[in-house]
Design a protein around this motif. Structure first.
Motif, PDB file in Angstrom:
ATOM      1  N   ASP A 219       6.229  54.678  38.560  1.00 50.85           N
ATOM      2  CA  ASP A 219       5.540  54.267  39.788  1.00 50.85           C
ATOM      3  C   ASP A 219       5.308  52.760  39.797  1.00 50.85           C
ATOM      4  O   ASP A 219       5.459  52.092  40.839  1.00 50.85           O
ATOM      5  CB  ASP A 219       4.197  54.997  39.905  1.00 50.85           C
ATOM      6  N   ARG A 220       4.945  52.215  38.644  1.00 52.84           N
ATOM      7  CA  ARG A 220       4.692  50.783  38.562  1.00 52.84           C
ATOM      8  C   ARG A 220       5.981  49.986  38.797  1.00 52.84           C
ATOM      9  O   ARG A 220       5.987  48.970  39.505  1.00 52.84           O
ATOM     10  CB  ARG A 220       4.106  50.466  37.184  1.00 52.84           C
ATOM     11  N   ILE A 221       7.078  50.472  38.240  1.00 53.46           N
ATOM     12  CA  ILE A 221       8.362  49.802  38.445  1.00 53.46           C
ATOM     13  C   ILE A 221       8.766  49.850  39.920  1.00 53.46           C
ATOM     14  O   ILE A 221       9.251  48.857  40.496  1.00 53.46           O
ATOM     15  CB  ILE A 221       9.446  50.449  37.560  1.00 53.46           C
ATOM     16  N   ALA A 222       8.583  51.041  40.536  1.00 51.16           N
ATOM     17  CA  ALA A 222       8.929  51.168  41.954  1.00 51.16           C
ATOM     18  C   ALA A 222       8.078  50.244  42.816  1.00 51.16           C
ATOM     19  O   ALA A 222       8.572  49.630  43.778  1.00 51.16           O
ATOM     20  CB  ALA A 222       8.746  52.628  42.389  1.00 51.16           C
ATOM     21  N   ALA A 223       6.789  50.113  42.490  1.00 49.73           N
ATOM     22  CA  ALA A 223       5.911  49.230  43.266  1.00 49.73           C
ATOM     23  C   ALA A 223       6.324  47.771  43.110  1.00 49.73           C
ATOM     24  O   ALA A 223       6.350  47.001  44.090  1.00 49.73           O
ATOM     25  CB  ALA A 223       4.467  49.425  42.825  1.00 49.73           C
ATOM     26  N   GLU A 224       6.668  47.382  41.890  1.00 45.04           N
ATOM     27  CA  GLU A 224       7.101  46.006  41.672  1.00 45.04           C
ATOM     28  C   GLU A 224       8.425  45.733  42.382  1.00 45.04           C
ATOM     29  O   GLU A 224       8.640  44.644  42.937  1.00 45.04           O
ATOM     30  CB  GLU A 224       7.244  45.756  40.170  1.00 45.04           C
ATOM     31  N   SER A 225       9.297  46.728  42.376  1.00 42.85           N
ATOM     32  CA  SER A 225      10.572  46.555  43.078  1.00 42.85           C
ATOM     33  C   SER A 225      10.351  46.406  44.578  1.00 42.85           C
ATOM     34  O   SER A 225      10.991  45.578  45.250  1.00 42.85           O
ATOM     35  CB  SER A 225      11.488  47.747  42.788  1.00 42.85           C
ATOM     36  N   ALA A 226       9.440  47.217  45.123  1.00 40.34           N
ATOM     37  CA  ALA A 226       9.151  47.121  46.559  1.00 40.34           C
ATOM     38  C   ALA A 226       8.526  45.778  46.907  1.00 40.34           C
ATOM     39  O   ALA A 226       8.834  45.172  47.953  1.00 40.34           O
ATOM     40  CB  ALA A 226       8.219  48.274  46.967  1.00 40.34           C
ATOM     41  N   ALA A 227       7.648  45.294  46.014  1.00 34.64           N
ATOM     42  CA  ALA A 227       7.030  43.992  46.270  1.00 34.64           C
ATOM     43  C   ALA A 227       8.071  42.883  46.234  1.00 34.64           C
ATOM     44  O   ALA A 227       8.073  41.957  47.068  1.00 34.64           O
ATOM     45  CB  ALA A 227       5.931  43.735  45.241  1.00 34.64           C
ATOM     46  N   ALA A 228       8.982  42.950  45.275  1.00 35.41           N
ATOM     47  CA  ALA A 228      10.037  41.941  45.187  1.00 35.41           C
ATOM     48  C   ALA A 228      10.950  42.003  46.395  1.00 35.41           C
ATOM     49  O   ALA A 228      11.397  40.973  46.925  1.00 35.41           O
ATOM     50  CB  ALA A 228      10.837  42.151  43.898  1.00 35.41           C
ATOM     51  N   ARG A 229      11.249  43.232  46.870  1.00 33.23           N
ATOM     52  CA  ARG A 229      12.095  43.376  48.052  1.00 33.23           C
ATOM     53  C   ARG A 229      11.412  42.785  49.288  1.00 33.23           C
ATOM     54  O   ARG A 229      12.056  42.152  50.138  1.00 33.23           O
ATOM     55  CB  ARG A 229      12.413  44.856  48.264  1.00 33.23           C
ATOM     56  N   ALA A 230      10.103  43.007  49.394  1.00 31.91           N
ATOM     57  CA  ALA A 230       9.371  42.502  50.569  1.00 31.91           C
ATOM     58  C   ALA A 230       9.286  40.982  50.575  1.00 31.91           C
ATOM     59  O   ALA A 230       9.267  40.337  51.649  1.00 31.91           O
ATOM     60  CB  ALA A 230       7.970  43.109  50.615  1.00 31.91           C
ATOM     61  N   MET A 231       9.252  40.390  49.421  1.00 36.67           N
ATOM     62  CA  MET A 231       9.124  38.936  49.335  1.00 36.67           C
ATOM     63  C   MET A 231      10.474  38.232  49.352  1.00 36.67           C
ATOM     64  O   MET A 231      10.530  36.998  49.361  1.00 36.67           O
ATOM     65  CB  MET A 231       8.385  38.562  48.032  1.00 36.67           C
ATOM     66  N   ARG A 232      11.567  38.976  49.368  1.00 34.56           N
ATOM     67  CA  ARG A 232      12.891  38.353  49.394  1.00 34.56           C
ATOM     68  C   ARG A 232      13.155  37.753  50.791  1.00 34.56           C
ATOM     69  O   ARG A 232      12.918  38.418  51.808  1.00 34.56           O
ATOM     70  CB  ARG A 232      13.944  39.389  49.046  1.00 34.56           C
ATOM     71  N   PHE A 233      13.661  36.541  50.810  1.00 31.49           N
ATOM     72  CA  PHE A 233      13.957  35.855  52.096  1.00 31.49           C
ATOM     73  C   PHE A 233      15.262  36.378  52.661  1.00 31.49           C
ATOM     74  O   PHE A 233      16.278  36.410  51.978  1.00 31.49           O
ATOM     75  CB  PHE A 233      14.017  34.349  51.888  1.00 31.49           C
ATOM     76  N   THR A 234      15.232  36.834  53.889  1.00 28.30           N
ATOM     77  CA  THR A 234      16.447  37.266  54.588  1.00 28.30           C
ATOM     78  C   THR A 234      16.433  36.680  55.977  1.00 28.30           C
ATOM     79  O   THR A 234      15.386  36.509  56.598  1.00 28.30           O
ATOM     80  CB  THR A 234      16.509  38.811  54.673  1.00 28.30           C
ATOM     81  N   GLN A 235      17.616  36.354  56.461  1.00 25.64           N
ATOM     82  CA  GLN A 235      17.719  35.816  57.836  1.00 25.64           C
ATOM     83  C   GLN A 235      17.890  36.964  58.836  1.00 25.64           C
ATOM     84  O   GLN A 235      18.559  37.930  58.545  1.00 25.64           O
ATOM     85  CB  GLN A 235      18.935  34.877  57.931  1.00 25.64           C
TER      86      GLN A 235
END
Length: 235
Positions: A219-235
């Motif tokens: 669960d902790r890994i999934a949460a960190e992955s989701a946080a990293a995905r949300a903070m990734r810059f996309t155009q």
């Protein structure tokens, strides 16, 4: 006169061997013979007793004593109730498998249903529908299934502990009642087997606890992955 003397000597000579055949009683020899006969009888009686004891010893260490080593002694570890070997695979649930109550106690499914309904859990964290999925949603679903499975296992294990405690009490009442050495040895062997099965049950509980703890890491890994995905810059 000479003829009469010769006849007399001849008569004495002929009668001498006949007198040697007259039976006589030797008291000393008779007493010794009686002692030998008495000693022989004592030896035979002792041999007969040794044979009886040998046969009893043989009977005490050979033969089938399964009836004395079964019954409640053979039920001490599991008690005829729930066993961890019947539990659903927690690893399968963690990896996304379907929630299963196979092998659990009859009341486990009701307890899990009450738990889930009482918490009023949502279906997904992200709210995505129409077949869309997100790693966080998968981790959330797996966490719910793991919590439900553990609740069922705890309920089943508690019932099994009560049944097992009664079986141990009944089995303990048989200890010391074996009529011979073979029965006692077989009962001791059965107790050792039941001890091994009890340790195996404990290992199953520890394994499930470790698997549940690992779910927190996932669960902790999934949460960190989701946080990293949300903070990734996309155009």
């Amino acid at each position: 006169m000479r003829r009469l003397a010769l006849l007399a000597l001849l008569a004495v000579g002929l009668s001498a061997p006949a007198l040697a055949q007259v039976p006589t009683i030797d008291n000393a020899n008779l007493e010794k013979a009686r002692e030998i006969a008495s000693s022989t009888q004592q030896i035979l009686d002792a041999d007969r007793q040794i044979l009886q004891f040998t046969q009893k010893t043989l009977q005490a260490v050979t033969g089938d004593r399964s009836s004395q080593a079964q019954g409640s002694l053979a039920q001490m570890a599991l008690g005829g109730g729930f066993s961890m070997s019947q539990a659903p695979s927690l690893g399968s649930v963690i990896s996304g498998g379907a929630l299963s109550f196979a092998g659990m106690g009859a009341g486990s499914q009701n307890i899990v249903s009450t738990l889930i309904n009482g918490l009023q859990l949502v279906e997904t964290i992200t709210g995505l529908t129409s077949g869309q999925s997100h790693p966080v949603d998968a981790a959330y679903k797996n966490s719910v299934n793991v919590a439900a499975t553990l609740s069922g296992l705890i309920n089943s294990t508690q019932s099994a502990v009560q049944t097992r405690s009664q079986a141990f009490t009944q089995g303990g009442q048989q200890i010391g009642q074996a009529p011979d050495l073979k029965g006692s040895v077989d009962q001791n062997t059965q107790v050792q087997i039941q001890t091994g099965q009890t340790i195996n049950e404990l290992n199953g509980v520890v394994n499930n606890a470790a698997a549940a703890a690992n779910q927190a890491n996932l669960d902790r890994i999934a949460a960190e992955s989701a946080a990293a995905r949300a903070m990734r810059f996309t155009q």
